[in-house]
Design an enzyme around this catalytic site. Structure first.
Site, PDB file in Angstrom:
ATOM      1  N   GLU A  35     146.288  39.699 -32.428  1.00 45.54           N
ATOM      2  CA  GLU A  35     144.943  40.360 -32.924  1.00 45.54           C
ATOM      3  C   GLU A  35     145.108  40.792 -34.187  1.00 45.54           C
ATOM      4  OE1 GLU A  35     141.573  41.595 -33.391  1.00 45.54           O
ATOM      5  OE2 GLU A  35     141.915  40.642 -31.512  1.00 45.54           O
ATOM      6  N   GLY A  41     138.389  43.655 -29.029  1.00 45.78           N
ATOM      7  CA  GLY A  41     137.484  42.797 -29.846  1.00 45.78           C
ATOM      8  C   GLY A  41     136.021  43.451 -29.988  1.00 45.78           C
ATOM      9  N   CYS A  43     133.432  43.224 -28.364  1.00 47.94           N
ATOM     10  CA  CYS A  43     132.743  44.069 -27.183  1.00 47.94           C
ATOM     11  C   CYS A  43     133.093  45.461 -27.104  1.00 47.94           C
ATOM     12  CB  CYS A  43     132.948  43.243 -25.861  1.00 47.94           C
ATOM     13  SG  CYS A  43     132.498  43.916 -24.722  1.00 47.94           S
ATOM     14  N   GLY A 181     114.406  39.439 -34.159  1.00 48.68           N
ATOM     15  CA  GLY A 181     115.062  39.045 -33.134  1.00 48.68           C
ATOM     16  C   GLY A 181     114.747  39.691 -31.961  1.00 48.68           C
ATOM     17  N   GLU A 204     109.643  38.331 -33.408  1.00 49.81           N
ATOM     18  CA  GLU A 204     110.342  37.257 -32.772  1.00 49.81           C
ATOM     19  C   GLU A 204     109.536  35.851 -33.060  1.00 49.81           C
ATOM     20  OE1 GLU A 204     112.108  34.662 -31.040  1.00 49.81           O
ATOM     21  OE2 GLU A 204     112.928  36.812 -30.690  1.00 49.81           O
ATOM     22  N   ALA A 319     130.629  39.097 -22.389  1.00 47.16           N
ATOM     23  CA  ALA A 319     131.808  39.631 -22.162  1.00 47.16           C
ATOM     24  C   ALA A 319     132.527  39.289 -20.885  1.00 47.16           C
ATOM     25  CB  ALA A 319     132.237  41.040 -22.180  1.00 47.16           C
ATOM     26  N   HIS A 445     118.405  54.062   2.857  1.00 45.96           N
ATOM     27  CA  HIS A 445     117.296  54.844   2.469  1.00 45.96           C
ATOM     28  C   HIS A 445     117.588  56.160   2.137  1.00 45.96           C
ATOM     29  CE1 HIS A 445     113.085  55.787   2.174  1.00 45.96           C
ATOM     30  NE2 HIS A 445     113.264  56.953   3.193  1.00 45.96           N
TER      31      HIS A 445
END
Length: 466
Positions: A35, A41, A43, A181, A204, A319, A445
């Site tokens: 790495e 990473g 994420c 975007g 967009e 991920a 519930h």
């Protein structure tokens, strides 16, 4: 390094790479993880996790603004954007340290450097552009991830035009923002900045936001965000961006008319591209297609002994998909008998805007296009007691079944906590649950999950509470 020979070498320590490395080691394979920047990473360090921390702060801001509805009189509240960012970064640091611990616990050799294919079963390690070592591995897994897509003429400069990375660590709170975007990343940042008081405009190019989602859900999301005060322009084409001293003038075309808006900052969120450059692919049989590595169902490339997983192999760029691919890949390498290929149709997608969006399986249009005759159920949040008690009456649960077999083809949700609720349908799909199984399941519930039950009942004309 005294030992330079491994059964498995993983290049990239993101949610695909580090999970693959841990699982490989668990299966008795001598494993190295290379790495270059940070364990976990994008994420963990610059994506999924720290953005959720930011969004949590914006949710608190939203609740404070509506405190009177819950019986509280709140005055004089302010926020410190630097402290919000600091909390987000600390969350990321904590989890990155956790990944380091897990790798050590599982006896994975972690190598700090940039890994690059260098011939059959060979990987060179570079640091600051210079070769510092070379190791060999019977199997090499590429988990190099992806980066933000850049559009010509709209290149991020880190100051006025941002990628997701700069948007996560603002040094001051912008008063106005344009988000280019409207996928999950764009809408999450739009929601974050809007809830903290910025004037947000979303541009967009296609005809709806969150275009990967069911059309009914994306329409619901747009109406909800616009009701909150966000400006959204779909089918919009950017004509020009001019940077000023501390702002950006954006000219775009919408409905045949040209508009010009000047904002403090622009966030570019127009997709991602795989990191396939500079990792030694040119001297192999590994094929790429539109900046992504081509693999088979077992994540094998065309180069013997070389595999690829995660964002670098393409959509969906998630991920949890990368992690699952990592496990499939190493279990296949290790000869585990009950390995199954990835079922893309069973991967859930989540967007953590307000209201949240979550889904799994086919949209209504996709199911119709495949020739299914459908049973479609819907249940609104306003019909659920827990949602009303929470003060979250806005939302919808939609379920799609094959009329012939009762198979759950897809589930699509918008509203409070749907990113947690969706897993019920994910498990149901995996277990090949039918409408009868779901109807006979007892939901507690009062919970939001009751809407999942009611939506199924609605598909078959048996809804109770609406």
């Amino acid at each position: 390094m005294s030992d330079k020979s491994f059964d498995v070498i993983v290049i990239g320590g993101g949610p695909g790479g580090y999970v693959a490395a841990i699982r490989a080691s668990q299966l008795g394979l001598k494993t190295a993880l290379v790495e270059a920047t940070h364990l976990g990473g994008i994420c963990l360090n610059w994506g999924c996790i720290p953005t959720k921390a930011l969004l949590r702060s914006s949710e608190v801001s939203h609740l404070i603004k509506h405190a009177s509805e819950y019986g509280f009189d709140v005055k004089g509240v302010s926020f410190d954007i630097k402290k919000i960012v600091e909390r987000s970064r600390n969350v990321a640091k904590q989890l990155s340290a956790g990944v380091k611990h897990l790798l050590k616990k599982n006896k994975v050799t972690v190598i700090d450097g940039f890994g690059k294919l260098a011939g059959k079963q060979k990987v060179t390690i570079e640091k600051d552009g210079k070769k510092i070592d070379e190791i060999t591995g019977k199997n090499i897994i590429l988990a190099t991830g992806a980066r933000a897509r850049v559009l010509p003429g709209m290149e991020p400069d880190g100051k006025l035009i941002w990628t997701y990375k700069e948007a996560m660590v603002p040094d001051k709170m912008p008063k106005s923002i344009i988000v280019v975007g409207s996928g999950a990343i764009g809408i999450e940042f739009a929601s974050f900045y809007h809830n903290l008081g910025a004037e947000v405009t979303v541009l967009e190019v296609v005809d709806r936001i969150l275009s990967a989602e069911d059309e009914e859900i994306s329409t619901f999301a747009q109406k909800s965000l616009e009701k909150q005060g966000m400006k959204i322009h779909t089918s919009a084409k950017i004509k020009d961006m001019k940077k000023g001293k501390d702002n950006v003038a954006v000219t775009f075309e919408h409905n045949g008319k040209e508009h010009k808006v000047t904002v403090d900052r622009v966030i570019m969120a127009v997709g991602i591209v795989g990191n396939v450059e500079g990792i030694g692919l040119e001297n192999t049989k590994v094929k790429t297609d539109r900046n992504h590595i081509v693999v088979n169902q077992w994540l094998q490339t065309d180069e013997p002994g070389v595999y690829a997983i995660g964002d670098v192999v393409g959509a969906p760029w998630l991920a949890h998909k990368a992690s699952h691919e990592g496990v499939i890949c190493v279990e296949k390498i290790a000869g585990v008998k009950d390995v199954h290929p990835l079922d893309v149709n069973g991967i859930p997608g989540c967007t953590y805007c307000m209201p949240q969006v979550a889904s799994v399986g086919l949209t209504e249009k996709q199911a119709k296009d495949k020739g299914y005759k459908l049973k479609v159920g819907r249940f609104p949040y306003m019909g659920n007691g827990k949602a009303i008690a929470l003060g979250e009456p806005e939302g919808l649960v939609k379920t799609i079944f094959d009329e012939k077999t009762g198979e759950l083809l897809g589930a699509h949700m918008i509203g409070a906590e749907v990113t947690e609720l969706i897993q019920g349908y994910v498990i149901g799909k995996k277990l090949e649950t039918t409408e009868a199984d779901l109807m006979h399941t007892i939901f507690p519930h009062p919970t939001l999950s009751e809407m999942m039950h009611e939506s199924v009942l609605d598909a078959y004309g048996k809804v109770i509470h609406y």
